[in-house]
Scaffold this motif. Structure first.
Motif, PDB file in Angstrom:
ATOM      1  N   THR A  67       2.359   5.978  -7.284  1.00  0.00           N
ATOM      2  CA  THR A  67       1.820   7.795  -8.230  1.00  0.00           C
ATOM      3  C   THR A  67       1.765   8.871  -7.631  1.00  0.00           C
ATOM      4  OG1 THR A  67       0.027   6.094  -6.712  1.00  0.00           O
ATOM      5  CG2 THR A  67      -0.416   8.823  -6.988  1.00  0.00           C
ATOM      6  N   GLU A  89      -4.024  -0.424  -6.540  1.00  0.00           N
ATOM      7  CA  GLU A  89      -5.007  -0.095  -5.474  1.00  0.00           C
ATOM      8  C   GLU A  89      -6.105  -1.407  -5.561  1.00  0.00           C
ATOM      9  OE1 GLU A  89      -5.729   3.858  -5.933  1.00  0.00           O
ATOM     10  OE2 GLU A  89      -3.837   4.055  -5.069  1.00  0.00           O
ATOM     11  N   SER A  90      -6.549  -1.243  -6.759  1.00  0.00           N
ATOM     12  CA  SER A  90      -8.163  -2.604  -6.293  1.00  0.00           C
ATOM     13  C   SER A  90      -7.870  -3.818  -5.763  1.00  0.00           C
ATOM     14  CB  SER A  90      -8.857  -2.576  -7.467  1.00  0.00           C
ATOM     15  OG  SER A  90     -10.064  -3.105  -8.218  1.00  0.00           O
ATOM     16  N   ARG A 122      -3.940   2.266 -10.400  1.00  0.00           N
ATOM     17  CA  ARG A 122      -5.429   1.933  -9.937  1.00  0.00           C
ATOM     18  C   ARG A 122      -5.237   0.107  -9.632  1.00  0.00           C
ATOM     19  NH1 ARG A 122      -6.159   5.838 -13.765  1.00  0.00           N
ATOM     20  NH2 ARG A 122      -6.250   4.791 -14.785  1.00  0.00           N
ATOM     21  N   ARG A 159       1.120  -1.424  -0.358  1.00  0.00           N
ATOM     22  CA  ARG A 159      -0.301  -0.273  -0.075  1.00  0.00           C
ATOM     23  C   ARG A 159       0.753   1.499   0.113  1.00  0.00           C
ATOM     24  NH1 ARG A 159      -2.749  -1.196   4.069  1.00  0.00           N
ATOM     25  NH2 ARG A 159      -4.765  -2.384   2.645  1.00  0.00           N
ATOM     26  N   LEU A 202      -5.236  -4.483  -3.652  1.00  0.00           N
ATOM     27  CA  LEU A 202      -4.933  -4.270  -2.482  1.00  0.00           C
ATOM     28  C   LEU A 202      -6.292  -4.486  -1.744  1.00  0.00           C
ATOM     29  CD1 LEU A 202      -2.432  -1.662  -2.545  1.00  0.00           C
ATOM     30  CD2 LEU A 202      -1.747  -4.124  -1.759  1.00  0.00           C
ATOM     31  N   LYS A 203      -7.343  -4.367  -2.120  1.00  0.00           N
ATOM     32  CA  LYS A 203      -8.548  -3.563  -1.377  1.00  0.00           C
ATOM     33  C   LYS A 203      -9.351  -5.237  -1.290  1.00  0.00           C
ATOM     34  CE  LYS A 203      -9.918   0.715  -2.230  1.00  0.00           C
ATOM     35  NZ  LYS A 203     -11.115   1.832  -2.932  1.00  0.00           N
ATOM     36  N   VAL A 248       0.331  -7.710  -7.245  1.00  0.00           N
ATOM     37  CA  VAL A 248      -0.337  -6.337  -7.032  1.00  0.00           C
ATOM     38  C   VAL A 248       0.980  -6.089  -6.787  1.00  0.00           C
ATOM     39  CG1 VAL A 248       0.111  -4.548  -4.544  1.00  0.00           C
ATOM     40  CG2 VAL A 248      -2.144  -5.720  -4.914  1.00  0.00           C
ATOM     41  N   ALA A 258       2.512   1.600  -3.402  1.00  0.00           N
ATOM     42  CA  ALA A 258       1.183   2.342  -4.221  1.00  0.00           C
ATOM     43  C   ALA A 258       1.820   3.551  -4.844  1.00  0.00           C
ATOM     44  CB  ALA A 258       0.054   1.476  -4.016  1.00  0.00           C
ATOM     45  N   GLN A 259       1.322   3.943  -3.157  1.00  0.00           N
ATOM     46  CA  GLN A 259       1.009   6.337  -3.138  1.00  0.00           C
ATOM     47  C   GLN A 259       2.498   6.464  -3.259  1.00  0.00           C
ATOM     48  OE1 GLN A 259       0.820   5.791   1.002  1.00  0.00           O
ATOM     49  NE2 GLN A 259      -1.254   4.642   1.556  1.00  0.00           N
TER      50      GLN A 259
END
Length: 468
Positions: free
Chosen positions: A292, A332-333, A329, A285, A335-336, A357, A288-289
């Motif tokens: 971005t 992140e999907s 994107r 997570r 990861l959820k 991921v 990924a940030q």
């Protein structure tokens, strides 16, 4: 009952009957002789007494030679009986060995051994019948046994003994030839009980590990299903090798140990696996940030590339910003989804999603890094292309020296690619003389030349290493 058992029983019965006959005969004769003495007229009594005292009854005596023949016949009978007993014992022992082999080994060699043993059984029946016939045909305890009959008995019994002995010799030789098969079978039988017990203990350990995991509040439904699938195998192990065969039982035990051990190991690793998934969720997570933020810097890099260099230097990077956004994107999907799988304790699903991921983020990282690396390399070569040229020329010359070492002229298969590399290098240098040089093409050509040269060097060293 085997053929040998039947023969032994028959011999025992015959011998018992003859023994009872001998036990009853003397008493009856004494009574008959006493009655005869009482009832005979006096003159006949007087004539009979000398004969009674001389020999006792009507037994016929045929002198020392006759008694010697009778003794020889009796000795032959005893020797034949001993040979019969030895053959019967050897057959019984060998039958156990054959059954041991058959219980474990189904190979052609084992089947042939069983068939050969059956053939020996038929031969043993024949020689045993010969022996019994000879025994039944001659009563060596008869009082009126003729010397000629005793001699015939000795000959027939000796022949029967020889036949029994020859069969025993051949049977022993056959038994010795079975040693490899028997050793293998006994080794497997020795493994049987420990293998089954090890399988039971491994299943128990897996069950205990699964219970401990559940006590800790973790689900392990997939592991429980795998363990439950081993229950039929345990049932067959408990039924034993007598029902399922030694070889199949050993294989089943090994399979149960392997599968149950895998369940136990995974159950014991499950708490650590849950912690590792939690750590990966946080790490990916965060990554990924960060990507971005980094992907936002690609557009300024592309703008500078467009402003300062020809289209060939940056066209392949045009879609990097868009692809980076899409990848982030998607990451992140996923990861959820991985987080939900972790909460539901669907460990395989969570692990697979996190791997997806990571692959997306790696691809994005490489693309974003490629844009920055492209600008850095183009800046360097536009300021000083000579450094790249010198680096490539040095590699070519070094390869040429190696190709000529110890030779008057180089091997054509080495010289040709090196000459082509020199020409390729010269063309790339010449292309820089234009108004708007394609520096990226120049860099890729330099890298291509060095790759070719390195391949030639490796080939030369390999060939000379083999020649040494």
């Amino acid at each position: 009952m085997s053929a040998a058992d039947a023969v032994a029983s028959r011999c025992g019965a015959a011998a018992g009957a003859r023994g009872r006959q001998r036990q009853s005969r003397p008493g009856g004769r004494a009574v008959r002789d006493t009655l005869a003495l009482v009832l005979l007229p006096l003159p006949l009594l007087a004539a009979t007494l000398p004969a009674a005292f001389a020999g006792g009854g009507t037994r016929r005596w045929f002198g020392g030679r006759g008694e010697s023949v009778r003794a020889e016949a009796q000795a032959a009978k005893d020797a034949a009986a001993a040979a019969f007993y030895e053959l019967d014992s050897a057959q019984r022992d060998l039958r156990i060995s054959i059954e041991t082999i058959a219980a474990v080994d189904s190979s052609p060699a084992a089947r042939k051994a069983a068939a050969d043993f059956e053939a020996f059984g038929r031969r043993i029946d024949e020689v045993s019948h010969q022996y019994i016939t000879a025994v039944d045909a001659h009563d060596l305890d008869r009082d009126d046994l003729e010397a000629s009959a005793a001699a015939r008995a000795r000959a027939e019994l000796t022949q029967a003994k020889d036949a029994l002995g020859n069969a025993k010799t051949d049977l022993d030789r056959f038994s010795q030839g079975l040693s490899p098969l028997l050793d293998k079978a006994e080794t497997q039988l020795a493994r049987l009980a420990p293998a089954v017990e090890r399988a039971r203990q491994t299943l128990l350990a897996a069950s205990n590990a699964l219970d401990a995991v559940r006590t800790a509040g973790l689900k392990a439904d997939d592991l429980a299903g795998r363990l439950a699938a081993l229950a039929p195998e345990l049932t067959k192990l408990n039924q034993g090798a007598g029902q399922h065969g030694v070889a199949d039982t050993l294989q089943r035990a090994d399979r149960v140990v392997r599968d149950a051990e895998a369940v136990r190991a995974e159950a014991e690793r499950l708490p650590e696996r849950a912690r590792e998934i939690d750590r990966r969720l946080v790490s990916l997570r965060t990554r990924a940030q960060a990507l971005t933020t980094r992907s936002e810097q690609v557009q300024p890099i592309l703008s500078e590339l467009r402003r300062r260099f020809t289209a060939a230097c940056w066209q392949d990077l045009q879609r990097v910003p868009q692809q980076a956004d899409e990848n982030v994107r998607q990451a992140e999907s996923r990861l959820k989804e991985a987080q939900r799988a972790r909460e539901d304790q669907r460990w395989p699903d969570a692990t697979a999603l996190l791997s997806t991921v990571r692959a997306l983020l790696n691809s994005t990282d490489e693309a974003v890094s490629a844009a920055g690396d492209r600008l850095r390399r183009l800046n360097a070569v536009s300021k000083d292309p000579q450094a790249e040229i010198d680096r490539t020329r040095f590699a070519v010359r070094d390869a040429q020296r190696l190709a000529m070492a110890g030779r008057q002229k180089p091997d054509p298969q080495h010289a040709r690619p090196l000459d082509d590399s020199v020409a390729r290098l010269d063309r790339a240098i010449a292309a820089l003389e234009g108004r708007h040089p394609d520096y990226w093409h120049f860099l890729t050509e330099m890298e291509g030349v060095r790759t070719t040269v390195a391949r030639v060097v490796a080939q030369i060293r390999e060939e000379r290493g083999q020649g040494a």
